[in-house]
Design a protein around this motif. Sequence first.
Motif, short mmCIF file in Angstrom:
data_model
loop_
_atom_site.label_atom_id
_atom_site.label_comp_id
_atom_site.label_asym_id
_atom_site.label_seq_id
_atom_site.Cartn_x
_atom_site.Cartn_y
_atom_site.Cartn_z
N ARG A 112 0.84 -1.21 0.00
CA ARG A 112 0.00 0.00 0.00
C ARG A 112 0.87 1.26 0.00
NH1 ARG A 112 -3.07 -3.09 3.61
NH2 ARG A 112 -2.23 -1.97 5.40
N GLN A 113 1.97 1.24 0.78
CA GLN A 113 2.89 2.37 0.78
C GLN A 113 3.46 2.59 -0.62
OE1 GLN A 113 5.24 0.78 4.36
NE2 GLN A 113 5.73 2.97 4.35
N ALA A 114 3.83 1.51 -1.27
CA ALA A 114 4.44 1.59 -2.60
C ALA A 114 3.46 2.13 -3.63
CB ALA A 114 4.97 0.22 -3.02
N GLU A 115 2.20 1.75 -3.51
CA GLU A 115 1.20 2.23 -4.47
C GLU A 115 0.99 3.74 -4.37
OE1 GLU A 115 -2.08 -0.30 -3.48
OE2 GLU A 115 -1.49 -1.81 -4.96
N ALA A 116 1.33 4.32 -3.24
CA ALA A 116 1.16 5.76 -3.06
C ALA A 116 2.33 6.58 -3.62
CB ALA A 116 0.98 6.07 -1.58
N LEU A 117 3.38 5.90 -4.07
CA LEU A 117 4.54 6.62 -4.59
C LEU A 117 4.25 7.16 -5.99
CD1 LEU A 117 7.35 4.17 -3.39
CD2 LEU A 117 6.71 6.37 -2.40
N PRO A 118 4.95 8.24 -6.38
CA PRO A 118 4.65 8.86 -7.67
C PRO A 118 5.22 8.12 -8.88
CG PRO A 118 6.39 10.08 -6.53
CD PRO A 118 5.89 9.03 -5.58
N LYS A 119 6.08 7.14 -8.67
CA LYS A 119 6.73 6.42 -9.76
C LYS A 119 6.23 4.98 -9.79
CE LYS A 119 11.33 5.09 -11.35
NZ LYS A 119 12.75 5.04 -11.03
N THR A 120 6.23 4.37 -10.97
CA THR A 120 5.85 2.96 -11.09
C THR A 120 7.07 2.08 -10.80
OG1 THR A 120 4.18 3.47 -12.75
CG2 THR A 120 4.93 1.20 -12.65
N TYR A 121 6.87 1.08 -9.96
CA TYR A 121 7.94 0.15 -9.60
C TYR A 121 7.49 -1.28 -9.83
CZ TYR A 121 10.32 3.90 -7.03
OH TYR A 121 10.98 5.06 -6.68
N GLN A 122 8.46 -2.18 -9.92
CA GLN A 122 8.19 -3.60 -9.94
C GLN A 122 8.46 -4.13 -8.53
OE1 GLN A 122 10.98 -6.80 -11.42
NE2 GLN A 122 9.56 -6.68 -13.17
N PRO A 123 7.45 -4.62 -7.83
CA PRO A 123 7.68 -5.11 -6.46
C PRO A 123 8.31 -6.50 -6.46
CG PRO A 123 5.38 -5.37 -7.01
CD PRO A 123 6.03 -4.70 -8.20
N LEU A 138 11.48 -2.36 -4.28
CA LEU A 138 10.80 -1.69 -5.39
C LEU A 138 11.83 -1.39 -6.47
CD1 LEU A 138 8.56 0.69 -3.27
CD2 LEU A 138 7.97 -1.54 -4.25
N HIS A 139 11.80 -2.23 -7.49
CA HIS A 139 12.78 -2.12 -8.58
C HIS A 139 12.31 -1.05 -9.57
CE1 HIS A 139 16.16 -3.41 -10.90
NE2 HIS A 139 15.44 -3.91 -11.88
N GLY A 140 13.19 -0.12 -9.88
CA GLY A 140 12.85 1.02 -10.74
C GLY A 140 12.53 0.66 -12.17
N ASP A 141 13.11 -0.42 -12.69
CA ASP A 141 12.82 -0.86 -14.06
C ASP A 141 11.66 -1.83 -14.00
OD1 ASP A 141 12.71 -1.75 -16.65
OD2 ASP A 141 14.77 -2.49 -16.72
N HIS A 142 10.45 -1.30 -14.14
CA HIS A 142 9.27 -2.15 -13.96
C HIS A 142 9.04 -3.11 -15.13
CE1 HIS A 142 7.64 1.40 -16.06
NE2 HIS A 142 6.80 0.54 -16.59
N THR A 143 9.85 -3.01 -16.19
CA THR A 143 9.72 -3.94 -17.31
C THR A 143 10.79 -5.04 -17.26
OG1 THR A 143 11.14 -2.59 -18.73
CG2 THR A 143 8.77 -2.13 -18.78
N ALA A 144 11.65 -5.02 -16.26
CA ALA A 144 12.75 -5.98 -16.16
C ALA A 144 12.25 -7.40 -15.90
CB ALA A 144 13.70 -5.56 -15.03
#
Length: 195
Positions: A112-123, A138-144
């Motif tokens: 839930r904390q991660a969903e509130a962040l302004p950037k898309t991440y791969q959990p 929370l990995h910054g490259d959500h397509t990795a």
Amino acid sequence: MPLHVPPAPAPALRSVSTALGSPTAVREARTPSLRTAQGPASPELPLPLHVLNHVTETTGGPSRTRLTGWRFLVRCGDRAVAAADTMLTPDGWAFSHFFEGPYVASTERALRQAEALPKTYQPRLLSVPELYMLTLWLHGDHTADASSGHPAADDILIPLAPAPPGIAAHRLHRVADLLPVLALRLTPTRAVLLA
């Protein structure tokens, strides 16, 4: 921003679904909340579980991780009542075990904390066994590819509760800030300089 949850390998999902449908597997699990759950239980939010094998003390080199399994939150109604782990065997992905405890609710809270962040991440989940520590990574490259990679300096780690002494659970840390702290804790005790 929504999280980009990677798809789990189909055999991993099938093995968990089969275990959830097995009265024997559920009855023998050490998860009272799963055994007493009312209504159907379903595996959701597959998260790749990586183990931190090596921590670098600086951000100059990558810390090494390895994928050890996939963890599914087992939802019954509006909440997760347990989790299910899978593991890689010579025959492919297989169900490992069900469990419950503080990491289940803590994982939901961190997501839930991660969903509130302004950037898309791969959990992902990142385990540091020597410290008995589990984090939401929370990995910054959500397509990795979720099965590989290493924590990048700008990735975010959210320690899950219970966290080791001195590390606050549910506080967001950049990898570049938290990994040096972990490296110091994992460094073997140095011999006394004055003998």
